[in-house]
Enzyme design. Structure first.
Site, PDB file in Angstrom:
ATOM      1  N   ASN A 158     -22.149  20.164  32.621  1.00  0.00           N
ATOM      2  CA  ASN A 158     -22.450  20.207  31.477  1.00  0.00           C
ATOM      3  C   ASN A 158     -22.527  19.680  30.841  1.00  0.00           C
ATOM      4  OD1 ASN A 158     -22.214  23.601  32.216  1.00  0.00           O
ATOM      5  ND2 ASN A 158     -20.470  23.302  31.933  1.00  0.00           N
TER       6      ASN A 158
ATOM      7  N   ARG B  52     -22.320  18.415  27.034  1.00  0.00           N
ATOM      8  CA  ARG B  52     -21.891  19.027  26.171  1.00  0.00           C
ATOM      9  C   ARG B  52     -20.440  19.322  25.762  1.00  0.00           C
ATOM     10  NH1 ARG B  52     -19.398  23.824  27.543  1.00  0.00           N
ATOM     11  NH2 ARG B  52     -20.910  24.712  28.867  1.00  0.00           N
TER      12      ARG B  52
ATOM     13  N   GLY C 136     -23.092  30.332  32.578  1.00  0.00           N
ATOM     14  CA  GLY C 136     -22.515  30.807  31.999  1.00  0.00           C
ATOM     15  C   GLY C 136     -21.541  32.679  32.671  1.00  0.00           C
TER      16      GLY C 136
ATOM     17  N   ARG D  76      -8.061  31.541  26.200  1.00  0.00           N
ATOM     18  CA  ARG D  76      -8.823  31.683  25.257  1.00  0.00           C
ATOM     19  C   ARG D  76      -8.479  33.484  25.073  1.00  0.00           C
ATOM     20  NH1 ARG D  76     -14.412  30.299  27.816  1.00  0.00           N
ATOM     21  NH2 ARG D  76     -13.715  28.380  28.959  1.00  0.00           N
TER      22      ARG D  76
END
Ligand code: ADP
Length: 452
Positions: A290, A292, A164, A338
């Site tokens: 990552n 996921r 992040g 986003r």
């Protein structure tokens, strides 16, 4: 197939997983904190359990409560979504130890890739190029200075356990290095409970290119091409697209092969993303993996027509991969923006509160993944993602025009959002030309301000 899946998450991704489960004929359990009682994921799930107070550590990060919720409701699988516990190997371990399936890779695979310094080492061993840097974790300031001197400034110091965009510091020269090194270590300790850091050369104008992969329990790993996530702020993604304007078929094949090789080396199962930096000279370097589903997975879905979340669930239940990629070519062009409850002109300060009016965009090729509605209150406790607007067009030009009209007709009132800012990005000549890199916003700070 599973009978009942508990979603250990909230917001749009919880809804996304519920939708996939419904299509698969699988029942769902929502968990929620006291701040999320009025959330749509609670309304749409078959069953729901309140797991605690608003702060994440008392609810969405509380492993015993999540497992108890699954046991009480008879869930036979848990989907972690992204964020929260999605890449926590202890969570995956405890879920499996409770005889509940974890919809994701094994704890060992999460661990192997969760340590970014170790993942870098593995990539190197597999012949996947990495950014020049320290061979492993850097123990002392002196060692760090020596490595930085060898690779040359600027360098980036990164938390081995990072994610992040946290625990990363750039150093432009020897003097700055001492401070950056200390700060990165402190930040890493506070955020990830480990102060292990490593060093990489800080590339001047890279693009962020990542490969979506999927592996099954039968030993097959496939990739579903790239996403370009170069529009970033403080190393965090704001806009993503597929295919990348900077990747041709030959490069796609090379980066895709590298990603698959790395995933195969750990016999990866489930959805994953292998992230690379692409230099203007065409060289690419592994950055991290990552383990996921990612926020930006819909752009790949729009260009492949595959449902990545349904596939993720099927694979966790033991099914073989159902994908057939037609020569690794993407269909048309997709872009995701986003939309956050933040004020770009005030350093992206969060803007929680009551949504007083809401009208989403629509029309051909427009998809909105969101959990908000008129009358919903955005709580201050979690990340500020309100919605993802994803568009698909036959060409990049068509997708861009679609995104502009979608953003222009997206009404969210009551909280400040990033919609006007995103509209300006979609009109910027460099973005329109596809000629940007991860420093694009740093060079164009006026985009953060409303010109009127
Ligand atoms: P995180 O795990 O926190 O997401 P990453 O290692 O994936 O961190 O890096 C996030 C972003 O930081 C990248 O997309 C890129 O913009 C920037 N970055 C990371 N490493 C480098 C590097 N060596 N040179 C230039 N930019 C970098």
């Amino acid at each position: 197939m599973f009978k009942k899946v508990l979603i250990a998450n909230r917001g749009e991704i919880a809804l996304r997983v519920i939708r996939a489960c419904k299509e698969l004929g699988v029942e769902t359990v929502a968990v929620y904190s006291e701040a999320d009682r009025e959330s749509l994921h609670v309304r749409f799930a078959d069953d729901d359990v309140c797991i605690g107070r608003a702060p994440s550590r008392d609810s969405y990060l509380n492993i015993p409560r999540l497992i108890a919720a699954a046991e009480i409701t008879g869930a036979d699988a848990i989907h972690p979504g992204y964020g929260f516990l999605a890449e926590n190997p202890e969570f995956a371990e405890k879920v499996s130890a409770s005889n509940i399936a974890f919809i994701g890779p094994s704890p060992e695979q999460i661990r192997q890739m969760g340590d970014k310094a170790a993942a870098r080492k593995l990539a190197k061993e597999q012949g996947v190029p990495t950014v020049p840097g320290s061979p492993g974790p850097v123990e002392s300031l002196e060692e760090g200075q020596q490595v930085a001197g060898e690779i040359g400034f600027p360098v980036i110091i990164k938390a081995a356990a990072g994610g992040g965009g946290k625990g990363m510091r750039v150093a432009n020269d020897v003097d700055q290095f001492t401070q950056s090194f200390t700060l990165a270590k402190q930040e890493a300790l506070a955020a990830f409970n480990s102060d292990e850091v490593y060093i990489e050369k800080y590339l001047a104008r890279p693009r962020h290119i990542e490969i979506q992969i999927m592996g099954d329990t039968h030993g097959k790993v496939m990739h579903l091409c790239e996403r370009d996530c170069s529009v970033q702020r403080r190393h965090q993604k704001l806009v993503e697209e597929a295919p990348s304007p900077a990747v041709d078929q030959a490069l796609r094949q090379d980066i895709g092969d590298a990603a698959v090789k790395l995933a195969e080396a750990i016999r990866y199962v489930g959805a994953g993303t292998v992230e690379f930096l692409l230099d203007p000279d065409g060289s690419f370097y592994f950055m991290e993996m990552n383990t996921r589903i990612q926020v930006e997975h819909p752009v790949t879905e729009m260009c492949t027509n595959f449902d990545l979340v349904k596939e993720q669930i099927a694979v966790a239940a033991g099914a073989p991969l159902s994908f057939v990629m037609n020569g690794h070519r993407l269909r048309g062009h997709a872009i995701e923006c986003r939309v956050n409850a933040e004020d770009p002109s005030r350093n992206f300060q969060p803007s929680p509160g009551l949504i007083t009016a809401y009208h989403p965009p629509g029309g051909p090729g427009v998809r909105v993944d969101t959990h908000i509605y008129a009358g919903y209150t955005v709580p201050p406790y979690y990340d500020s993602l309100l919605a993802k607007v994803i568009v698909h067009g036959n060409t990049r030009t068509e997708a861009l025009a679609r995104m502009r009209q979608a953003l222009d007709s997206f009404i969210i009132e009551g909280v400040t959002t990033t919609i006007p800012f995103l509209g300006r990005v979609m009109r910027h000549p460099d973005f329109v030309a596809g000629k940007i890199d991860t420093k694009f916003l740093e060079r164009e700070p006026h985009l953060l301000k409303d010109p009127t």
